[in-house]
Design an enzyme around this catalytic site. Structure first.
Site, PDB file in Angstrom:
ATOM      1  N   ARG A  49      -1.921  67.200  68.827  1.00  0.00           N
ATOM      2  CA  ARG A  49      -3.229  66.758  68.334  1.00  0.00           C
ATOM      3  C   ARG A  49      -3.697  65.567  69.172  1.00  0.00           C
ATOM      4  NH1 ARG A  49      -1.910  62.271  67.239  1.00  0.00           N
ATOM      5  NH2 ARG A  49      -4.032  61.685  66.795  1.00  0.00           N
ATOM      6  N   GLY A  50      -4.905  65.080  68.839  1.00  0.00           N
ATOM      7  CA  GLY A  50      -5.497  64.011  69.631  1.00  0.00           C
ATOM      8  C   GLY A  50      -6.377  64.673  70.683  1.00  0.00           C
ATOM      9  N   ALA A  51      -7.629  64.193  70.795  1.00  0.00           N
ATOM     10  CA  ALA A  51      -8.614  64.890  71.641  1.00  0.00           C
ATOM     11  C   ALA A  51      -8.118  65.140  73.071  1.00  0.00           C
ATOM     12  CB  ALA A  51      -9.923  64.116  71.632  1.00  0.00           C
ATOM     13  N   ARG A  86      -9.962  74.412  68.122  1.00  0.00           N
ATOM     14  CA  ARG A  86     -10.534  73.382  67.219  1.00  0.00           C
ATOM     15  C   ARG A  86     -11.936  73.071  67.741  1.00  0.00           C
ATOM     16  NH1 ARG A  86      -6.841  68.265  65.875  1.00  0.00           N
ATOM     17  NH2 ARG A  86      -8.148  68.177  64.003  1.00  0.00           N
ATOM     18  N   GLN A 180      -2.101  60.438  60.089  1.00  0.00           N
ATOM     19  CA  GLN A 180      -1.784  60.196  61.503  1.00  0.00           C
ATOM     20  C   GLN A 180      -1.473  58.717  61.755  1.00  0.00           C
ATOM     21  OE1 GLN A 180      -4.273  62.112  60.393  1.00  0.00           O
ATOM     22  NE2 GLN A 180      -4.823  63.734  61.809  1.00  0.00           N
ATOM     23  N   ASP A 221     -13.426  61.723  69.412  1.00  0.00           N
ATOM     24  CA  ASP A 221     -13.230  63.133  69.746  1.00  0.00           C
ATOM     25  C   ASP A 221     -14.409  63.711  70.505  1.00  0.00           C
ATOM     26  OD1 ASP A 221     -11.343  62.583  67.401  1.00  0.00           O
ATOM     27  OD2 ASP A 221     -10.661  64.484  68.235  1.00  0.00           O
ATOM     28  N   ASN A 231     -15.225  60.838  65.253  1.00  0.00           N
ATOM     29  CA  ASN A 231     -13.796  60.489  65.278  1.00  0.00           C
ATOM     30  C   ASN A 231     -13.221  60.837  63.903  1.00  0.00           C
ATOM     31  OD1 ASN A 231     -11.481  59.406  66.646  1.00  0.00           O
ATOM     32  ND2 ASN A 231     -11.621  57.626  65.308  1.00  0.00           N
TER      33      ASN A 231
HETATM   34  O1  MRU Z   1      -7.186  65.518  63.930  1.00  0.00           O
HETATM   35  P1  MRU Z   1      -6.609  64.687  65.029  1.00  0.00           P
HETATM   36  O2  MRU Z   1      -5.341  64.009  64.645  1.00  0.00           O
HETATM   37  O3  MRU Z   1      -6.491  65.469  66.316  1.00  0.00           O
HETATM   38  O4  MRU Z   1      -7.685  63.562  65.266  1.00  0.00           O
HETATM   39  C1  MRU Z   1      -7.474  62.619  66.293  1.00  0.00           C
HETATM   40  C2  MRU Z   1      -8.487  61.536  66.335  1.00  0.00           C
HETATM   41  O5  MRU Z   1      -9.437  61.534  65.596  1.00  0.00           O
HETATM   42  C3  MRU Z   1      -8.343  60.498  67.403  1.00  0.00           C
HETATM   43  O6  MRU Z   1      -8.876  59.289  66.984  1.00  0.00           O
HETATM   44  C4  MRU Z   1      -9.090  60.985  68.652  1.00  0.00           C
HETATM   45  O7  MRU Z   1      -8.610  62.238  69.049  1.00  0.00           O
HETATM   46  C5  MRU Z   1      -9.033  60.051  69.789  1.00  0.00           C
HETATM   47  S1  MRU Z   1      -7.382  59.685  70.271  1.00  0.00           S
HETATM   48  C6  MRU Z   1      -7.206  59.576  71.868  1.00  0.00           C
END
Ligand code: MRU
Length: 336
Positions: A49-51, A86, A180, A221, A231
């Site tokens: 996960r994470g963008a 996603r 998270q 994101d 985000n």
């Molecule tokens: O649903 P997730 O855990 O993938 O969401 C992640 C976030 O919202 C982060 O803040 C975002 O991806 C930026 S992190 C480099």
């Protein structure tokens, strides 16, 4: 592909491995993500996960698939399916658009990985310059090495400022519903030895009122052309609270998170996840099984609540963002 390794992703030259983030902080279990279908499931259940990281992981999975067996039509279908895994983080679409026409998928995936590492470094350099010695910093979700191929976005900035010798105290929002912050950011902060306190999301306003927080740093994101950004859900509330208390609020992202085709926040697609995630966590359920819930995974913060946006290319005030700085910066490249 050549072997590579980051905190949450590694390739041994044959197999792509993903650290299962759903099992952190209790167990460090690596899962095979070489097959695009398996990778889609891993992305959708937030094992990865994470963008930025989902873009990098999808690219590496596709490259491994191409190396092993893919036909041209199989490659195109896998690329399209990964792209749709996603909807909110634009890094996934950005990476898949690069992979779609790549003549050497292995080299392209490697370049996407290495670029993300560099973008995080540049972002950390710009962002850490904002941080003053002695600050309390509030952050949301997980934006560190687990969310990118490099040191992270907001958490990477915090890490770099800490390495520069600045005395900091981090307040990590637990980040409901999937925790998270509570599970992943705390795991990273502990590994890094950065002083920190975990809070529930509903405690943030009190901390801001009591003057414990001098700056709020979050990831993103998708950043729209006008500076509105999506985000993790809860970010918008933090931005409102920060503005009310006069505390600077900074989203942070690599340029791969900027979507110039998206005019404003209203055009950002927001992922809605399974209702069960709000009724409980893991095997534990605290609400009646049939209780209706609402589970948007992200929210949109309007640019008016932003103090400045930190990109790998520089720092942009809300006023600069409103007057089209992102489009100019997209054409010119690095401006600072
Ligand atoms: O649903 P997730 O855990 O993938 O969401 C992640 C976030 O919202 C982060 O803040 C975002 O991806 C930026 S992190 C480099």
């Amino acid at each position: 592909m050549n072997p590579f390794e980051s905190l949450g992703l590694k390739h041994d030259g044959h197999t792509l491995w993903v650290l299962d983030q759903t099992q952190l902080p209790d167990a460090e279990v690596w899962l095979d993500g070489s097959d695009p279908e398996a990778m889609i499931t891993l992305i959708q259940r937030l094992a990865v996960r994470g963008a930025p990281l989902i873009g990098v992981a999808a690219a590496a999975s596709l490259a491994t698939f191409a190396h092993r067996s893919a036909s041209t039509s199989g490659y195109a279908a896998a690329c399209a399916a990964l792209r749709a895994a996603r909807p909110t983080a634009v890094n996934l679409m950005w990476a898949m658009d690069r992979m779609k026409d790549a003549t050497d998928p292995g080299a392209e995936a490697q370049a996407i990985f290495e670029e993300d590492v560099r973008l995080c470094e540049d972002l950390a350099q710009h962002g850490s310059a904002l941080i003053q010695d002695g600050e309390g910093i509030l952050t949301h979700c997980n934006t560190g090495g687990l969310a990118t191929a490099g040191i992270g976005t907001a958490l990477g900035v915090i890490r770099r400022a800490f390495e520069q010798g600045k005395r900091l105290h981090v307040y990590a929002d637990e980040t409901r519903p999937l925790l998270q912050g509570g599970r992943l950011t705390t795991w990273e902060l502990t590994k890094l030895g950065i002083p920190a306190t975990l809070i529930t999301d509903s405690m943030a306003a009190l901390l801001l009122r009591d003057g414990k927080v001098q700056r709020v740093l979050v990831g993103s994101d998708r950043v729209a052309a006008n500076g509105d950004f999506a985000n993790k859900v809860g970010t918008y509330g933090l931005a409102v609270q920060a503005r009310h208390h006069g505390v600077p609020f900074h989203p942070m992202a690599p340029f791969s998170t900027v979507d110039l085709a998206c005019p404003n926040g209203a055009a950002i697609p927001i992922e809605e996840r399974d209702q069960a995630e709000v009724r409980g966590y893991g095997k534990l359920r605290w609400a009646p099984e049939a209780m209706p819930t609402w589970n948007p995974s992200f929210d949109v913060t309007p640019v008016d609540l932003v103090t400045s946006l930190v990109l790998d290319r520089g720092v942009y005030s809300a006023q600069e963002l409103r007057s089209g700085a992102l489009a100019i910066c997209g054409v010119k490249g690095k401006v600072i």
